[in-house]
Design an enzyme around this catalytic site. Structure first.
Site, PDB file in Angstrom:
ATOM      1  N   CYS A 137     -18.630  22.716  22.521  1.00 12.52           N
ATOM      2  CA  CYS A 137     -18.882  23.459  21.443  1.00 12.52           C
ATOM      3  C   CYS A 137     -19.482  24.704  21.735  1.00 12.52           C
ATOM      4  O   CYS A 137     -19.081  25.929  21.508  1.00 12.52           O
ATOM      5  CB  CYS A 137     -19.151  22.893  20.205  1.00 12.52           C
ATOM      6  SG  CYS A 137     -20.804  22.045  20.561  1.00 12.52           S
ATOM      7  N   HIS A 196     -24.393  24.559  14.699  1.00 13.95           N
ATOM      8  CA  HIS A 196     -25.375  25.102  15.721  1.00 13.95           C
ATOM      9  C   HIS A 196     -25.672  26.549  15.335  1.00 13.95           C
ATOM     10  O   HIS A 196     -24.720  27.412  14.822  1.00 13.95           O
ATOM     11  CB  HIS A 196     -25.142  25.053  17.059  1.00 13.95           C
ATOM     12  CG  HIS A 196     -24.786  23.743  17.784  1.00 13.95           C
ATOM     13  ND1 HIS A 196     -25.703  22.741  17.897  1.00 13.95           N
ATOM     14  CD2 HIS A 196     -23.280  23.214  18.274  1.00 13.95           C
ATOM     15  CE1 HIS A 196     -24.982  21.861  18.353  1.00 13.95           C
ATOM     16  NE2 HIS A 196     -23.655  22.135  18.617  1.00 13.95           N
TER      17      HIS A 196
END
Lengths: 341, 341, 341, 341
Positions: free
Chosen positions: D142, D221
């Site tokens: 990711c 994130h």
């Protein structure tokens, strides 16, 4: 029959969900939503094609600058509706109530308002019929809705001698980034808490005492219930079965490995369609215990969505759109993809 | 009289506090602590001058590499002690018990071990005298200690018809960075929970039922109590006064603006000396309510420290170092800077 | 020589620590603290014997009702002091500054105020001598202090071609139960952030660019630093050694098993005496890397306490109480039980 | 042309999303999913009609007991597929790779596996064409996907002299209730972190250095980027416009009041249909700054979903189902309701 024209005034956590839910009903039409200022939520409303009416001290210029089309002032929305679902922030509903009365439009209020704001307090499983033809109805709060639903099952089947519930409350909704605590537990110094009396707006004779603490999570409330039953069933299996047969209850089996609210909301996120919401009372088979006349059970309550189907049913009751609560619930839940027992 | 020689086997959350507490007592001496591997906590032990004995599968080479002096294997420490306070991780105490028995040394175990590990389960306010001359004693867990202390006040003064407690548990201790949940509530599917039976190891006849949920905080547990009293006092004031007069209870007044556990632990951090611990049961005046025979109260329990003075008193009881529980408690609390009523 | 009479105006996170620190110094005396309302913190001040002066819109009646003795209005405290350390909430210091000026008393302000509130911005390692004989000094904020200390080591030894720091900020202090987010990350849309320019109030020529995000923790900030050095050392060992030899730096070795801020603050809680604070810049041996001219290092900053010794040194500089910054730092750190290299 | 038969081995966070995504593509068909044990997620798979094949050490009896139909062992699924998307837990993919090779079936692996598990590392914007006719492809993680997408825009338009990124990582996924920390920040002692080299599996010459810290959130994130550009544009407006014109980037305007990841994920939850995911790199207009040759920008990365469209494109590249990356991306994004610029 003409569809009931519904306006949703206030487009936050509850309002946006009620608006979506209205558009999915066969017998209702959304005439618009009231919104004070442009935001990502207003953008989503526009993407969904909802007419945006400017509420509060909002200005058209702000919406124009954001490139969001508006449909006029919120008073115009109110004038065009058969019923307004008021989803304004707590306490603002009382101000708004005057407008609805002046406009001669019916209104539904949320449980953040006190009970006397409306002719009655409502829960679809408990007292659908009492809302027929009402001009104003109050849908009780998320926690009260959860307790009232559970009482709708327990009271008629086994009777309640006494009910204790500790409400472990989420401190903030997921999108509220300015509320805490980040680390800590805050007791609610109201003993017993207001939830018990609020349940009695629906079950006037229920002997229930509630307490509450606030904890640092955003996902769901959890109720820890201990009920002394008047006519207890043989075992927990009977209780589990009864809950499983009732609309708006969801029970997780042990093999599903749902340990707590993180997995419950993950289950909601895995829904084939619609919002990642859990509009049912959530119980666990492993979290129901019967020991003589003592019934213990946990239930998790998704504060953002549990009242949404109740608002829809309230409309249906007020306008005589369903023969019974059961019929309305079935229509609502089918429309909202809530599994039916 | 010669001081009792105390060894502390296991130097984690509880062990390090018990070791400090022993060194502050007038009638005890710390012969050493058992530690498996070097760590910042071992470093602190060295700074405090505690002899470090190597426990479990630890190796001297590891301590040497860290520059930490060691005093030998843990068996040497055990052999030199009058009593070992076992503060090993849960379940390990049972293994260690064999060693203590073989060495002919008395032992105190913590509440993470089952009750049958020792001759009796202990709480200083409740049953100090029962621990006299025992070879093995188990100090009950933090939550059970909190409930037993409260029962020590409530049972003799007003009697208990029934007691319900929901325990809202912290999910991890402050220094545990690998435990969750970060966001969510996890019910304990044990209904009622084991805490009630554990309280009955001390109050065998108490009618108490407990439930538990785990929440994402590290600071303290909170107990939500509802007690039906046999001989209720006139009002909450009487209960508050009684708690305020009892050792190891701390009550916050409304003007102190202590809303929840974040401020309780801030109060602990503001201590003039010693660890930022709260060894008392923490209550709030505003969180005590009497309504007829119903007593409601919240109490916060500092899981890291509440059992520390209990371990000290247990030693004193086992070795006949105090005439009474009250005398031991007074000595302990003075030594630990716990305010006395 | 007469001790310098210090008043601390504002008794929150910083103020209460500065007050304690003043009482521990050999060359200062605390004349009192300014507090607006009674609270658990005022109670602790009273327990410590600090004269409480009523600040802001506070009322004597409120303190009387709480049973807390007061010593008069804050103006009386100001009049009796040689210097006031202003620890009022952000922005309030500017209002207070007028009072101090009118009273002809010297003043120290905190980093929440803009630089122009005082004659100079201060950090003990960096520019102690510049504060000599000043009437007003501003101790820079916690993050700026952390960066300025690190620059005090790096700039003279290896030179800085360019410095990047990302500041991962704690969202609330431990006792603030009404601030969030509970779950989420909030970027600071100020690029680069104000911390870089604030460091340049101390190191005017430093080429430093900073960025910041807010995260849901209460314990410490963490700085992620990447510095391009002008005259790089051979390896990380040289950097580690230099930091270890410098006052107000604490480095953890790998064998200490300190993975992050939870264990750092646990280490602080294990202090033999004093508050559970970490007044040093905290680094990890394993978190320092040199690769050619690139220096990477993490440092954790305890927002509550890092500026406390700096306030003490600022007083000493203003009143000529020490021959040098190094001498003042040594005196301060000995008094505060900060280990000296 | 026959649809490509896709099997998804592993049905966790990534696997369940890839499975859904496959079913929405016009040129692919899902032959089944591999799952080890019954769970709420398996229940959802069954509700969606996905054939469940038993993987790992799972047993048919367990699924039978849960009332979930199974379609055979996972080897049967592999044998029936044209390609397996391996979504097993980290490191397990390497074991599975042998099976795929033995069965002569093509395979896609996730970024938790090392680069050498496959012939190439993939990102649709960056190197779609390199994946043509490959037998094995690895879709990068990711964080690496987020950086590679951003590099795909920045490198060709303005050139990169040097890139710094600090990755502020979520500590757990939303449904993981056993991971922490609850309160604290944990630096990643790998300096620079592995993300930079991982980006270079796609952009071999990119001068990028990354660092990482773990924080107590589950949502997303956040990358804090500072890029020194070779040929800088006039201002941030040019950068914002370019990102807004690129597939798989979403930028929030100031009037949307999206302060951080809590509101980003709320925006995702407000999607008219599909999962509450944010498969685009999320940026903020207010979070992009150009200052000379310095470009600063924040981007938020939804760790659960960002690689999902990349897996789909990887299939399309391997089987020659699209003329170009742009064509594949357009097809994928339309199918997944990702807005196209």
């Amino acid at each position: 029959m003409a569809k009931v024209k519904v306006a949703v005034n206030g487009y936050g956590t509850i309002g946006k969900r009620v608006a979506d839910a209205v558009t999915l009903q066969p017998d209702m039409v959304l005439v618009g939503i009231g919104k004070t200022r442009p935001s990502f939520e207003a953008r989503r409303a526009a993407e969904r094609g909802y007419p945006i009416f400017i509420a509060g001290n909002g200005s058209k210029a702000d919406f124009d600058a954001a490139g969001l089309a508006t449909a006029g002032p919120v008073d115009a929305m109110i004038a065009s509706a058969d019923v307004v679902v008021d989803c304004a922030p707590e306490k603002v509903g009382r101000e708004n109530a005057k407008k609805y009365l002046a406009a001669g439009v019916r209104a539904i209020f949320q449980g953040g308002e006190k009970a006397d704001i409306a002719e009655m307090s409502f829960n679809a499983l408990a007292n659908f019929d009492r809302a027929r033809d009402r001009k104003t109805v109050r849908v009780v709060s998320c926690n009260t809705t959860g307790l009232a639903r559970a009482a709708s099952v327990i009271v008629p089947h086994w009777g309640v001698t006494a009910w204790e519930a500790t409400i472990v409350r989420r401190a903030a909704d997921p999108a509220e980034s300015n509320r805490g605590p980040i680390n800590g537990i805050v007791p609610t110094f109201e003993l017993p808490s207001h939830h018990g009396p609020d349940v009695r707006t629906i079950f006037p004779d229920l002997r229930i005492a509630t307490t509450a603490v606030v904890v640092p999570t955003t996902l769901m409330h959890v109720h820890v219930n201990h009920v002394i039953l008047t006519r207890p069933p043989a075992d927990a299996g009977a209780v589990i079965a009864r809950f499983r047969q009732t609309a708006r209850f969801h029970l997780f089996a042990p093999w599903e490995h749902v340990d707590g609210t993180p997995q419950v909301m993950e289950y909601a996120r895995d829904r084939p369609n619609g919002r990642p919401d859990m509009m049912e009372n959530v119980l666990w088979d492993a979290g129901v215990r019967v020991d003589g006349s003592d019934l213990y059970f946990f239930q998790a309550i998704h504060q953002e969505s549990i009242v949404v189907p109740e608002n829809i049913d309230a409309i249906r009751a007020m306008f005589g759109l369903a023969e019974s609560g059961a019929a309305s619930i079935a229509t609502t839940d089918r429309a909202l993809s809530i599994p039916t027992p």
